[in-house]
Design a protein around this motif. Structure first.
Motif, PDB file in Angstrom:
ATOM      1  N   THR A 118       0.923  -1.116   0.079  1.00  0.00           N
ATOM      2  CA  THR A 118      -0.015  -0.175   0.074  1.00  0.00           C
ATOM      3  C   THR A 118       0.758   1.046   0.082  1.00  0.00           C
ATOM      4  N   ASN A 119       2.011   0.952  -0.273  1.00  0.00           N
ATOM      5  CA  ASN A 119       3.044   2.320  -0.294  1.00  0.00           C
ATOM      6  C   ASN A 119       2.895   3.099   0.963  1.00  0.00           C
ATOM      7  N   ASP A 124       9.498  -1.164   3.723  1.00  0.00           N
ATOM      8  CA  ASP A 124       9.145  -1.193   5.335  1.00  0.00           C
ATOM      9  C   ASP A 124      10.382  -1.403   6.070  1.00  0.00           C
ATOM     10  N   PHE A 125      11.243  -0.748   6.385  1.00  0.00           N
ATOM     11  CA  PHE A 125      12.388  -1.174   7.104  1.00  0.00           C
ATOM     12  C   PHE A 125      12.156  -1.725   8.348  1.00  0.00           C
ATOM     13  N   GLY A 126      11.048  -1.299   8.958  1.00  0.00           N
ATOM     14  CA  GLY A 126      10.694  -1.895  10.397  1.00  0.00           C
ATOM     15  C   GLY A 126      10.346  -3.509   9.973  1.00  0.00           C
ATOM     16  N   ASP A 127       9.483  -3.578   9.218  1.00  0.00           N
ATOM     17  CA  ASP A 127       9.155  -5.040   8.933  1.00  0.00           C
ATOM     18  C   ASP A 127      10.152  -5.888   8.194  1.00  0.00           C
ATOM     19  N   GLY A 128      10.811  -5.231   7.282  1.00  0.00           N
ATOM     20  CA  GLY A 128      11.898  -5.664   6.699  1.00  0.00           C
ATOM     21  C   GLY A 128      11.505  -6.612   5.488  1.00  0.00           C
ATOM     22  N   TRP A 129      10.679  -6.190   4.387  1.00  0.00           N
ATOM     23  CA  TRP A 129      10.585  -6.921   3.180  1.00  0.00           C
ATOM     24  C   TRP A 129      11.394  -6.577   2.288  1.00  0.00           C
ATOM     25  N   ASP A 147       2.070  -4.312   8.021  1.00  0.00           N
ATOM     26  CA  ASP A 147       2.350  -4.178   9.302  1.00  0.00           C
ATOM     27  C   ASP A 147       2.264  -5.478  10.093  1.00  0.00           C
ATOM     28  N   VAL A 148       2.247  -6.524   9.379  1.00  0.00           N
ATOM     29  CA  VAL A 148       2.248  -7.908  10.197  1.00  0.00           C
ATOM     30  C   VAL A 148       3.380  -8.315  10.954  1.00  0.00           C
ATOM     31  N   TRP A 157      -8.642  -8.126  13.133  1.00  0.00           N
ATOM     32  CA  TRP A 157      -7.717  -7.290  12.399  1.00  0.00           C
ATOM     33  C   TRP A 157      -7.561  -7.074  11.225  1.00  0.00           C
ATOM     34  N   TRP A 158      -7.606  -8.118  10.295  1.00  0.00           N
ATOM     35  CA  TRP A 158      -7.484  -8.305   8.926  1.00  0.00           C
ATOM     36  C   TRP A 158      -8.923  -8.295   8.256  1.00  0.00           C
ATOM     37  N   GLY A 159     -10.021  -8.520   9.176  1.00  0.00           N
ATOM     38  CA  GLY A 159     -11.480  -8.193   8.731  1.00  0.00           C
ATOM     39  C   GLY A 159     -11.840  -9.486   7.932  1.00  0.00           C
ATOM     40  N   GLY A 160     -11.558 -10.590   8.413  1.00  0.00           N
ATOM     41  CA  GLY A 160     -12.332 -11.882   8.146  1.00  0.00           C
ATOM     42  C   GLY A 160     -11.109 -12.952   7.646  1.00  0.00           C
ATOM     43  N   PRO A 161     -11.478 -13.839   6.602  1.00  0.00           N
ATOM     44  CA  PRO A 161     -10.545 -14.623   6.246  1.00  0.00           C
ATOM     45  C   PRO A 161      -9.362 -14.512   5.202  1.00  0.00           C
ATOM     46  N   PHE A 162      -8.263 -14.916   5.344  1.00  0.00           N
ATOM     47  CA  PHE A 162      -7.159 -14.463   4.569  1.00  0.00           C
ATOM     48  C   PHE A 162      -6.825 -15.598   3.631  1.00  0.00           C
TER      49      PHE A 162
END
Length: 193
Positions: free
Chosen positions: A53-54, A104-109, A142-143, A170-175
């Motif tokens: 999502t930039n 995302d330097f925090g999550d590190g993708w 942000d996972v 948190w996600w809003g349903g199934p993933f």
């Protein structure tokens, strides 16, 4: 006499394979981009094709050079070259076959990007960015990076898991971790034009 500036016409289309690192099964996309787009625009194309999502910072590592958006207030950007000033063709040329994109330097993708082909431009066919293929869903923002994503998947699959209801809400349903839609990716890329 006024001088009119003409926009450079693309000569080459780069077919790139993007692989998200440290995740099993592999999450990947294949995109096509003209040599004339700036790295800043390539960032948006990668984001749209992957499903990000930039919402976070990013950078590129290409041939011992680092590109991104330099920021004097951010200590880590001193050696960064401005991605808005470099085209894909200028940094990849004929010799670069692999490079890295971090998001995302925090999550590190971390994304390994391979140049699969350099194709001649066929006007009206491959002279704009597009997604050609891919597999598996992009992790949610942000996972918690790759380890957090694996924890998220375990909890979402198991209704008895102690965090199942929390993640579900948190996600809003199934993933669906296998869910990837090429049409949705290309619609997101088309909105960038």
């Amino acid at each position: 006499m006024s001088t009119k500036f003409k926009r450079a016409l693309p000569r080459i289309a780069y077919q790139l394979r993007i692989e998200l690192q440290h995740i099993e099964p592999l999450i990947w996309r294949r995109i096509l981009v003209p040599d004339t787009i700036k790295l800043a625009k390539l960032d948006r194309v990668v984001q749209a094709a992957m499903g990000w999502t930039n919402s976070h910072l990013h950078d590129w590592h290409i041939e011992q050079q680092r590109y991104g958006i330099p920021d004097d207030e951010w200590a880590g950007s001193g050696d960064m070259r401005d991605e808005r000033k470099f085209t894909v063709g200028a940094v990849l040329g004929e010799q670069v076959n692999e490079f890295m994109y971090s998001y995302d330097f925090g999550d590190g993708w971390d994304h390994r990007i391979t140049v699969e082909e350099r194709l001649p431009i066929q006007e009206g066919c491959n002279d704009w960015p597009m997604c050609l293929a891919g597999e598996n869903a992009c992790p949610p923002e942000d996972v918690g990076g790759p380890p957090g994503y694996m924890d998220f998947l375990r909890a979402m699959r198991d209704p008895r898991h102690e965090q199942h209801a929390e993640y579900w809400s948190w996600w809003g349903g199934p993933f669906d971790p296998t869910g990837f839609g090429i049409n949705a990716a290309n619609m997101a890329i088309r909105k960038l034009r």
